[in-house]
Design a protein around this motif. Structure first.
Motif, PDB file in Angstrom:
ATOM      1  N   ASN A   1       0.800  -1.230   0.000  1.00 50.81           N
ATOM      2  CA  ASN A   1       0.000   0.000   0.000  1.00 50.81           C
ATOM      3  C   ASN A   1       0.830   1.275   0.000  1.00 50.81           C
ATOM      4  OD1 ASN A   1      -2.451  -1.487   0.161  1.00 50.81           O
ATOM      5  ND2 ASN A   1      -2.104  -1.756   2.354  1.00 50.81           N
ATOM      6  N   ILE A   2       2.089   1.206  -0.382  1.00 48.73           N
ATOM      7  CA  ILE A   2       2.928   2.402  -0.484  1.00 48.73           C
ATOM      8  C   ILE A   2       2.982   2.827  -1.940  1.00 48.73           C
ATOM      9  CG2 ILE A   2       5.272   3.302  -0.217  1.00 48.73           C
ATOM     10  CD1 ILE A   2       5.612   1.398   2.131  1.00 48.73           C
ATOM     11  N   PRO A   3       2.679   4.101  -2.236  1.00 50.12           N
ATOM     12  CA  PRO A   3       2.688   4.566  -3.626  1.00 50.12           C
ATOM     13  C   PRO A   3       4.008   4.265  -4.323  1.00 50.12           C
ATOM     14  CG  PRO A   3       1.730   6.225  -2.191  1.00 50.12           C
ATOM     15  CD  PRO A   3       2.277   5.159  -1.295  1.00 50.12           C
ATOM     16  N   ALA A   4       3.910   3.925  -5.596  1.00 49.33           N
ATOM     17  CA  ALA A   4       5.098   3.497  -6.342  1.00 49.33           C
ATOM     18  C   ALA A   4       6.150   4.584  -6.445  1.00 49.33           C
ATOM     19  CB  ALA A   4       4.683   3.042  -7.747  1.00 49.33           C
ATOM     20  N   ASP A   5       5.743   5.865  -6.376  1.00 45.77           N
ATOM     21  CA  ASP A   5       6.715   6.937  -6.481  1.00 45.77           C
ATOM     22  C   ASP A   5       7.646   6.997  -5.278  1.00 45.77           C
ATOM     23  OD1 ASP A   5       6.168   7.915  -8.951  1.00 45.77           O
ATOM     24  OD2 ASP A   5       4.791   9.474  -8.300  1.00 45.77           O
ATOM     25  N   ILE A   6       7.240   6.401  -4.142  1.00 50.03           N
ATOM     26  CA  ILE A   6       8.069   6.459  -2.947  1.00 50.03           C
ATOM     27  C   ILE A   6       9.121   5.366  -2.975  1.00 50.03           C
ATOM     28  CG2 ILE A   6       8.044   6.216  -0.433  1.00 50.03           C
ATOM     29  CD1 ILE A   6       5.388   7.615  -0.405  1.00 50.03           C
ATOM     30  N   ILE A   7       8.715   4.184  -3.420  1.00 47.48           N
ATOM     31  CA  ILE A   7       9.641   3.060  -3.544  1.00 47.48           C
ATOM     32  C   ILE A   7       9.939   2.871  -5.028  1.00 47.48           C
ATOM     33  CG2 ILE A   7       9.948   0.600  -3.154  1.00 47.48           C
ATOM     34  CD1 ILE A   7       9.927   2.211  -0.615  1.00 47.48           C
ATOM     35  N   PRO A   8      11.199   2.676  -5.417  1.00 47.69           N
ATOM     36  CA  PRO A   8      11.567   2.680  -6.837  1.00 47.69           C
ATOM     37  C   PRO A   8      10.996   1.553  -7.680  1.00 47.69           C
ATOM     38  CG  PRO A   8      13.450   2.095  -5.460  1.00 47.69           C
ATOM     39  CD  PRO A   8      12.367   2.566  -4.543  1.00 47.69           C
ATOM     40  N   GLN A   9      10.501   0.457  -7.089  1.00 46.50           N
ATOM     41  CA  GLN A   9       9.894  -0.612  -7.859  1.00 46.50           C
ATOM     42  C   GLN A   9       8.442  -0.794  -7.445  1.00 46.50           C
ATOM     43  OE1 GLN A   9      12.997  -1.159  -6.429  1.00 46.50           O
ATOM     44  NE2 GLN A   9      14.262  -2.384  -7.781  1.00 46.50           N
ATOM     45  N   GLU A  10       7.615  -1.195  -8.381  1.00 45.67           N
ATOM     46  CA  GLU A  10       6.223  -1.444  -8.055  1.00 45.67           C
ATOM     47  C   GLU A  10       6.063  -2.753  -7.284  1.00 45.67           C
ATOM     48  OE1 GLU A  10       3.664  -1.172 -11.386  1.00 45.67           O
ATOM     49  OE2 GLU A  10       4.217   0.883 -11.883  1.00 45.67           O
ATOM     50  N   ASP A  11       6.901  -3.725  -7.575  1.00 42.70           N
ATOM     51  CA  ASP A  11       6.820  -4.996  -6.872  1.00 42.70           C
ATOM     52  C   ASP A  11       7.385  -4.838  -5.459  1.00 42.70           C
ATOM     53  OD1 ASP A  11       5.804  -6.158  -9.151  1.00 42.70           O
ATOM     54  OD2 ASP A  11       7.794  -6.707  -9.905  1.00 42.70           O
ATOM     55  N   GLU A  12       6.914  -5.695  -4.564  1.00 39.58           N
ATOM     56  CA  GLU A  12       7.399  -5.637  -3.190  1.00 39.58           C
ATOM     57  C   GLU A  12       8.884  -5.943  -3.162  1.00 39.58           C
ATOM     58  OE1 GLU A  12       6.355  -7.452   1.214  1.00 39.58           O
ATOM     59  OE2 GLU A  12       5.032  -7.780  -0.496  1.00 39.58           O
ATOM     60  N   LEU A  13       9.613  -5.184  -2.337  1.00 41.61           N
ATOM     61  CA  LEU A  13      11.057  -5.348  -2.263  1.00 41.61           C
ATOM     62  C   LEU A  13      11.435  -6.292  -1.128  1.00 41.61           C
ATOM     63  CD1 LEU A  13      12.163  -1.614  -2.628  1.00 41.61           C
ATOM     64  CD2 LEU A  13      11.780  -3.289  -4.433  1.00 41.61           C
ATOM     65  N   THR A  14      12.601  -6.824  -1.225  1.00 42.27           N
ATOM     66  CA  THR A  14      13.127  -7.621  -0.127  1.00 42.27           C
ATOM     67  C   THR A  14      13.609  -6.682   0.973  1.00 42.27           C
ATOM     68  OG1 THR A  14      15.391  -7.609  -0.981  1.00 42.27           O
ATOM     69  CG2 THR A  14      13.906  -9.351  -1.788  1.00 42.27           C
ATOM     70  N   ASP A  15      13.807  -7.225   2.165  1.00 37.61           N
ATOM     71  CA  ASP A  15      14.310  -6.409   3.268  1.00 37.61           C
ATOM     72  C   ASP A  15      15.658  -5.792   2.910  1.00 37.61           C
ATOM     73  OD1 ASP A  15      12.087  -6.961   4.745  1.00 37.61           O
ATOM     74  OD2 ASP A  15      13.024  -8.511   5.989  1.00 37.61           O
ATOM     75  N   ALA A  16      16.481  -6.536   2.211  1.00 43.34           N
ATOM     76  CA  ALA A  16      17.802  -6.023   1.831  1.00 43.34           C
ATOM     77  C   ALA A  16      17.674  -4.855   0.861  1.00 43.34           C
ATOM     78  CB  ALA A  16      18.639  -7.142   1.209  1.00 43.34           C
ATOM     79  N   GLU A  17      16.732  -4.961  -0.081  1.00 41.64           N
ATOM     80  CA  GLU A  17      16.527  -3.872  -1.047  1.00 41.64           C
ATOM     81  C   GLU A  17      15.955  -2.638  -0.373  1.00 41.64           C
ATOM     82  OE1 GLU A  17      15.660  -6.297  -5.210  1.00 41.64           O
ATOM     83  OE2 GLU A  17      14.073  -6.148  -3.697  1.00 41.64           O
ATOM     84  N   ILE A  18      15.069  -2.834   0.580  1.00 43.84           N
ATOM     85  CA  ILE A  18      14.528  -1.701   1.325  1.00 43.84           C
ATOM     86  C   ILE A  18      15.629  -1.017   2.116  1.00 43.84           C
ATOM     87  CG2 ILE A  18      12.988  -1.036   3.218  1.00 43.84           C
ATOM     88  CD1 ILE A  18      11.113  -3.281   2.312  1.00 43.84           C
ATOM     89  N   SER A  19      16.447  -1.800   2.761  1.00 39.31           N
ATOM     90  CA  SER A  19      17.547  -1.232   3.548  1.00 39.31           C
ATOM     91  C   SER A  19      18.510  -0.457   2.662  1.00 39.31           C
ATOM     92  CB  SER A  19      18.295  -2.351   4.283  1.00 39.31           C
ATOM     93  OG  SER A  19      17.452  -2.979   5.230  1.00 39.31           O
ATOM     94  N   ALA A  20      18.783  -0.994   1.471  1.00 42.48           N
ATOM     95  CA  ALA A  20      19.693  -0.309   0.545  1.00 42.48           C
ATOM     96  C   ALA A  20      19.087   1.000   0.068  1.00 42.48           C
ATOM     97  CB  ALA A  20      20.005  -1.215  -0.640  1.00 42.48           C
ATOM     98  N   PHE A  21      17.780   0.981  -0.177  1.00 40.97           N
ATOM     99  CA  PHE A  21      17.082   2.199  -0.601  1.00 40.97           C
ATOM    100  C   PHE A  21      17.131   3.253   0.493  1.00 40.97           C
ATOM    101  CE2 PHE A  21      12.936   4.482  -0.544  1.00 40.97           C
ATOM    102  CZ  PHE A  21      13.112   5.250  -1.678  1.00 40.97           C
ATOM    103  N   LEU A  22      16.773   2.887   1.720  1.00 42.12           N
ATOM    104  CA  LEU A  22      16.725   3.843   2.826  1.00 42.12           C
ATOM    105  C   LEU A  22      18.113   4.304   3.246  1.00 42.12           C
ATOM    106  CD1 LEU A  22      13.894   2.316   5.046  1.00 42.12           C
ATOM    107  CD2 LEU A  22      13.731   4.192   3.392  1.00 42.12           C
ATOM    108  N   ALA A  23      19.132   3.523   2.937  1.00 44.01           N
ATOM    109  CA  ALA A  23      20.503   3.913   3.283  1.00 44.01           C
ATOM    110  C   ALA A  23      20.925   5.175   2.543  1.00 44.01           C
ATOM    111  CB  ALA A  23      21.465   2.768   2.969  1.00 44.01           C
ATOM    112  N   LYS A  24      20.232   5.502   1.452  1.00 42.07           N
ATOM    113  CA  LYS A  24      20.533   6.712   0.680  1.00 42.07           C
ATOM    114  C   LYS A  24      19.920   7.958   1.309  1.00 42.07           C
ATOM    115  CE  LYS A  24      20.145   3.929  -3.554  1.00 42.07           C
ATOM    116  NZ  LYS A  24      19.352   3.764  -4.811  1.00 42.07           N
ATOM    117  N   SER A  25      19.098   7.776   2.320  1.00 47.24           N
ATOM    118  CA  SER A  25      18.337   8.890   2.880  1.00 47.24           C
ATOM    119  C   SER A  25      19.219   9.895   3.608  1.00 47.24           C
ATOM    120  CB  SER A  25      17.280   8.362   3.850  1.00 47.24           C
ATOM    121  OG  SER A  25      16.526   9.425   4.397  1.00 47.24           O
TER     122      SER A  25
END
Length: 351
Positions: free
Chosen positions: A4-28
């Motif tokens: 339920n998170i808009p696609a513009d917030i997360i770079p992929q439309e498909d659900e990400l793995t925990d590792a991919e989420i962590s890598a994404f948020l590490a850029k914050s």
């Protein structure tokens, strides 16, 4: 986590793995140790934990796209107005702030600039109902909540830019009454424009329509409300009260209009495309049409040089537009030969 998170917030439309989420948020750029406090009546500690985790997640996600190095704290409260009043701002000359509450809307979130050890920081406060919407099952309510948080993140980003381009602008005092008044109006208008521009990618589908409807009501009643304020002067003879009421009737058109125009410009669209009813009313309103055209040109110019400013003189054109707007509403500033003090004159519009 990505349900339920808009696609513009997360770079992929498909659900990400925990590792991919962590890598994404590490850029914050959002600081990991920002304190999130929550005060109110909630169903359980589990709900509190879910809300705090969701708020932290979204701010970290926005920090991938925006500069969110500046937030020092996030406060979530049932008593939103009280929470705002308790923020220690560290500024002696800052104008008073309060929760927005008028006939055209009530505020639910605010990014408050604060001074700490000579540096500009941001304290974000939002109503707990907004926080509850972040974790509710209503997609519309959640979308509004996410966009509102994104808007506040836009303000925090802007504080970082202004701390570099306009050091000292927060907490400083402009002794000249007219110049100070016009600067506050122009600067507030700009900050809402840029926060709306920066957060436009996370907007909801009906955002433009809802703001257009509100602005049409504001514009169609501005003359009546402004003239009523001028007429009341004969009863109370309080010129500063008249000034405040005329500003509420007229200057708020550009202040609230900046939420819509900034959002539309951020999408790369035009007011005609995204808010045709408001655009039509602007063009039918002879006294407002040239002012709105000047305003839109002013904010576009400011945005073109955003991040490269060298002083508050960049706001001069927008200040002049606000002065023209107040003149159109029946307020003008003048000096006499007796002294250099600014005085407020009244000239009721006759159109």
């Amino acid at each position: 986590m990505t349900d339920n998170i808009p696609a513009d917030i997360i770079p992929q439309e498909d659900e990400l793995t925990d590792a991919e989420i962590s890598a994404f948020l590490a850029k914050s750029t959002f600081p990991v140790r920002v304190g999130v406090t929550i005060d109110g009546c909630f169903q359980s500690q589990e709900q509190v934990d879910e809300i705090m985790g969701s708020a932290n997640f979204f701010f970290r996600a926005f920090g991938v796209f925006l500069n969110l190095e500046g937030p020092e704290a996030v406060t979530i409260a049932d008593d939103y107005a009280g929470a705002i009043s308790k923020v220690e701002r560290g500024m002696e000359n800052a104008p008073a702030i309060s929760a927005t509450e008028d006939g055209f809307g009530n505020g639910l979130a605010m990014s408050i600039p604060v001074l700490r050890n000579g540096g500009l920081k941001t304290h974000i406060v939002f109503h707990s109902n907004l926080a509850r919407a972040l974790v509710c099952s209503d997609n519309d309510a959640r979308g509004i909540a996410i966009h509102t948080l994104a808007h506040e993140a836009g303000h925090a980003h802007d504080h970082e830019i202004e701390s570099l381009n306009l050091p000292g602008v927060y907490g400083s005092y402009i002794p000249d009454y007219k110049e100070g008044r016009l600067f506050l109006l122009a600067h507030k208008c700009w900050t809402e424009y840029i926060a709306s521009h920066l957060s436009s990618r996370w907007g909801t589908g009906d955002y433009c329509k809802s703001y257009s409807d509100m602005l049409c009501t504001m514009l169609s009643t501005a003359r009546e409300r402004g003239n009523a304020a001028l007429d009341r002067y004969r009863e109370h003879r309080d010129i500063l009260n008249v000034e405040r009421e005329v500003i509420d009737a007229y200057a708020l058109l550009l202040d609230r209009g900046s939420y819509l125009v900034g959002h539309i410009h951020g999408l790369g669209k035009s007011v005609l495309e995204m808010a045709p009813e408001f655009f039509s009313l602007v063009n039918e309103t002879a006294w407002f049409k040239p002012i709105f055209e000047r305003y839109e040109a002013n904010v576009r110019t400011l945005h073109e040089s955003y991040g490269k400013w060298s002083g508050i003189q960049v706001f001069e054109p927008l200040k002049q537009t606000f002065e023209s707007l107040l003149n159109a509403g029946g307020i003008f500033y003048y000096r006499t030969m007796m002294d250099d003090r600014w005085r407020i004159g009244l000239n009721k519009p006759r159109d």
